[in-house]
Design a protein around this motif. Structure first.
Motif, PDB file in Angstrom:
ATOM      1  N   ALA A  73      22.354   1.632  43.324  1.00  0.00           N
ATOM      2  CA  ALA A  73      22.872   0.492  43.055  1.00  0.00           C
ATOM      3  C   ALA A  73      23.401   0.682  41.401  1.00  0.00           C
ATOM      4  CB  ALA A  73      21.492  -0.471  42.869  1.00  0.00           C
ATOM      5  N   ASP A  74      24.176  -0.497  41.222  1.00  0.00           N
ATOM      6  CA  ASP A  74      24.889  -0.459  39.795  1.00  0.00           C
ATOM      7  C   ASP A  74      23.933  -1.155  38.793  1.00  0.00           C
ATOM      8  OD1 ASP A  74      26.729   0.070  38.002  1.00  0.00           O
ATOM      9  OD2 ASP A  74      28.141  -1.647  38.448  1.00  0.00           O
ATOM     10  N   ILE A  75      23.073  -0.733  38.384  1.00  0.00           N
ATOM     11  CA  ILE A  75      22.050  -1.378  37.650  1.00  0.00           C
ATOM     12  C   ILE A  75      22.352  -1.271  36.064  1.00  0.00           C
ATOM     13  CG2 ILE A  75      19.646  -1.880  36.832  1.00  0.00           C
ATOM     14  CD1 ILE A  75      18.831  -1.144  39.886  1.00  0.00           C
ATOM     15  N   GLN A  76      22.589  -2.124  35.363  1.00  0.00           N
ATOM     16  CA  GLN A  76      22.976  -2.153  33.900  1.00  0.00           C
ATOM     17  C   GLN A  76      21.724  -2.093  33.085  1.00  0.00           C
ATOM     18  OE1 GLN A  76      25.709  -5.146  33.083  1.00  0.00           O
ATOM     19  NE2 GLN A  76      26.695  -4.921  34.857  1.00  0.00           N
ATOM     20  N   TRP A  77      21.176  -0.932  33.102  1.00  0.00           N
ATOM     21  CA  TRP A  77      19.856  -0.631  32.277  1.00  0.00           C
ATOM     22  C   TRP A  77      19.912  -0.661  30.877  1.00  0.00           C
ATOM     23  CZ3 TRP A  77      15.932  -0.280  35.675  1.00  0.00           C
ATOM     24  CH2 TRP A  77      16.023   0.090  36.955  1.00  0.00           C
ATOM     25  N   ASN A  78      18.942  -1.256  30.226  1.00  0.00           N
ATOM     26  CA  ASN A  78      18.836  -1.319  28.893  1.00  0.00           C
ATOM     27  C   ASN A  78      17.770   0.070  28.737  1.00  0.00           C
ATOM     28  OD1 ASN A  78      17.904  -1.816  26.127  1.00  0.00           O
ATOM     29  ND2 ASN A  78      17.689  -3.822  26.364  1.00  0.00           N
ATOM     30  N   GLU A  79      18.570   1.119  28.460  1.00  0.00           N
ATOM     31  CA  GLU A  79      17.861   2.233  28.626  1.00  0.00           C
ATOM     32  C   GLU A  79      16.861   2.638  27.298  1.00  0.00           C
ATOM     33  OE1 GLU A  79      20.093   5.707  28.996  1.00  0.00           O
ATOM     34  OE2 GLU A  79      21.368   4.912  30.584  1.00  0.00           O
ATOM     35  N   PRO A  80      17.024   2.135  26.308  1.00  0.00           N
ATOM     36  CA  PRO A  80      15.790   2.205  25.197  1.00  0.00           C
ATOM     37  C   PRO A  80      14.479   1.354  25.589  1.00  0.00           C
ATOM     38  CG  PRO A  80      17.965   1.942  23.975  1.00  0.00           C
ATOM     39  CD  PRO A  80      18.083   1.651  25.437  1.00  0.00           C
ATOM     40  N   ILE A  81      14.889   0.342  26.137  1.00  0.00           N
ATOM     41  CA  ILE A  81      13.695  -0.473  26.441  1.00  0.00           C
ATOM     42  C   ILE A  81      12.810  -0.035  27.795  1.00  0.00           C
ATOM     43  CG2 ILE A  81      12.790  -2.848  27.276  1.00  0.00           C
ATOM     44  CD1 ILE A  81      13.830  -2.927  24.672  1.00  0.00           C
ATOM     45  N   VAL A  82      13.652   0.507  28.577  1.00  0.00           N
ATOM     46  CA  VAL A  82      12.882   1.305  29.841  1.00  0.00           C
ATOM     47  C   VAL A  82      12.278   2.670  29.562  1.00  0.00           C
ATOM     48  CG1 VAL A  82      13.524   2.369  32.133  1.00  0.00           C
ATOM     49  CG2 VAL A  82      14.739   0.400  31.399  1.00  0.00           C
ATOM     50  N   ILE A  83      12.933   3.443  28.450  1.00  0.00           N
ATOM     51  CA  ILE A  83      12.295   4.660  28.092  1.00  0.00           C
ATOM     52  C   ILE A  83      10.961   4.139  27.262  1.00  0.00           C
ATOM     53  CG2 ILE A  83      12.652   6.623  26.613  1.00  0.00           C
ATOM     54  CD1 ILE A  83      15.418   6.544  27.505  1.00  0.00           C
ATOM     55  N   ARG A  84      10.795   3.224  26.421  1.00  0.00           N
ATOM     56  CA  ARG A  84       9.889   2.875  25.682  1.00  0.00           C
ATOM     57  C   ARG A  84       8.861   2.421  26.695  1.00  0.00           C
ATOM     58  NH1 ARG A  84      11.921  -1.128  22.478  1.00  0.00           N
ATOM     59  NH2 ARG A  84      13.401   0.289  21.488  1.00  0.00           N
ATOM     60  N   SER A  85       8.804   1.543  27.164  1.00  0.00           N
ATOM     61  CA  SER A  85       7.959   1.125  28.404  1.00  0.00           C
ATOM     62  C   SER A  85       7.145   2.037  29.208  1.00  0.00           C
ATOM     63  CB  SER A  85       8.563   0.011  29.177  1.00  0.00           C
ATOM     64  OG  SER A  85       7.756  -0.774  30.028  1.00  0.00           O
ATOM     65  N   HIS A  86       8.273   2.862  29.788  1.00  0.00           N
ATOM     66  CA  HIS A  86       7.565   3.970  30.440  1.00  0.00           C
ATOM     67  C   HIS A  86       6.766   4.999  29.724  1.00  0.00           C
ATOM     68  CE1 HIS A  86       8.579   2.569  34.602  1.00  0.00           C
ATOM     69  NE2 HIS A  86      10.002   2.463  34.010  1.00  0.00           N
ATOM     70  N   SER A  87       7.143   5.163  28.475  1.00  0.00           N
ATOM     71  CA  SER A  87       6.360   5.919  27.430  1.00  0.00           C
ATOM     72  C   SER A  87       4.955   5.587  27.321  1.00  0.00           C
ATOM     73  CB  SER A  87       7.123   6.354  26.182  1.00  0.00           C
ATOM     74  OG  SER A  87       6.994   5.214  25.435  1.00  0.00           O
ATOM     75  N   LEU A  88       4.711   4.281  27.436  1.00  0.00           N
ATOM     76  CA  LEU A  88       3.556   3.654  27.179  1.00  0.00           C
ATOM     77  C   LEU A  88       2.424   4.231  28.280  1.00  0.00           C
ATOM     78  CD1 LEU A  88       4.547   0.360  25.906  1.00  0.00           C
ATOM     79  CD2 LEU A  88       3.596   2.194  24.559  1.00  0.00           C
ATOM     80  N   GLY A  89       3.149   4.594  29.617  1.00  0.00           N
ATOM     81  CA  GLY A  89       2.555   4.683  30.642  1.00  0.00           C
ATOM     82  C   GLY A  89       1.933   6.215  30.821  1.00  0.00           C
ATOM     83  N   GLY A  90       2.784   7.145  29.825  1.00  0.00           N
ATOM     84  CA  GLY A  90       2.608   8.416  29.971  1.00  0.00           C
ATOM     85  C   GLY A  90       3.712   9.338  30.204  1.00  0.00           C
ATOM     86  N   TRP A  91       5.002   8.442  30.501  1.00  0.00           N
ATOM     87  CA  TRP A  91       6.231   9.377  31.105  1.00  0.00           C
ATOM     88  C   TRP A  91       7.074   9.707  29.669  1.00  0.00           C
ATOM     89  CZ3 TRP A  91       8.968   6.705  35.844  1.00  0.00           C
ATOM     90  CH2 TRP A  91       7.910   6.737  36.700  1.00  0.00           C
ATOM     91  N   ASP A  92       7.382  11.009  29.814  1.00  0.00           N
ATOM     92  CA  ASP A  92       8.422  11.442  28.759  1.00  0.00           C
ATOM     93  C   ASP A  92       9.795  10.892  28.891  1.00  0.00           C
ATOM     94  OD1 ASP A  92       9.308  13.400  30.684  1.00  0.00           O
ATOM     95  OD2 ASP A  92       8.336  14.895  29.323  1.00  0.00           O
TER      96      ASP A  92
END
Length: 84
Positions: free
Chosen positions: A1-20
């Motif tokens: 899909a051509d999703i226009q990600w807000n990469e900094p927000i996604v990375i920050r959010s998932h980092s709270l769950g333990g993902w690098d």
């Protein structure tokens, strides 16, 4: 899909769950090539998609938590496994 990600927000959010960052890039942003895909076109109703909150995208696109098989999921399962 051509999703226009807000990469900094996604990375920050998932980092709270333990993902690098590398894990986020692989599990969320990575796109398979057409030759690697054996299923259908992108299906926002598929049970296989992660939920996408609107703030994860730059244009407000979002997908809820899908809890039931979509028609596309069922069609793929019939082709792949001769079930459903």
């Amino acid at each position: 899909a051509d999703i226009q990600w807000n990469e900094p927000i996604v990375i920050r959010s998932h980092s709270l769950g333990g993902w690098d960052e590398a894990t986020v890039r692989h599990n969320v942003f990575f796109k398979y090539t057409q030759s690697e895909i054996t299923n259908s076109e992108f299906d926002p109703n598929s049970i296989m998609i992660y939920p996408i909150p609107a703030d994860f995208t730059t244009n407000g696109y979002n997908v809820g938590w899908n809890t039931q098989l979509s028609d596309t999921d069922r069609a793929f399962m019939r082709r792949a496994y001769s079930v459903v």
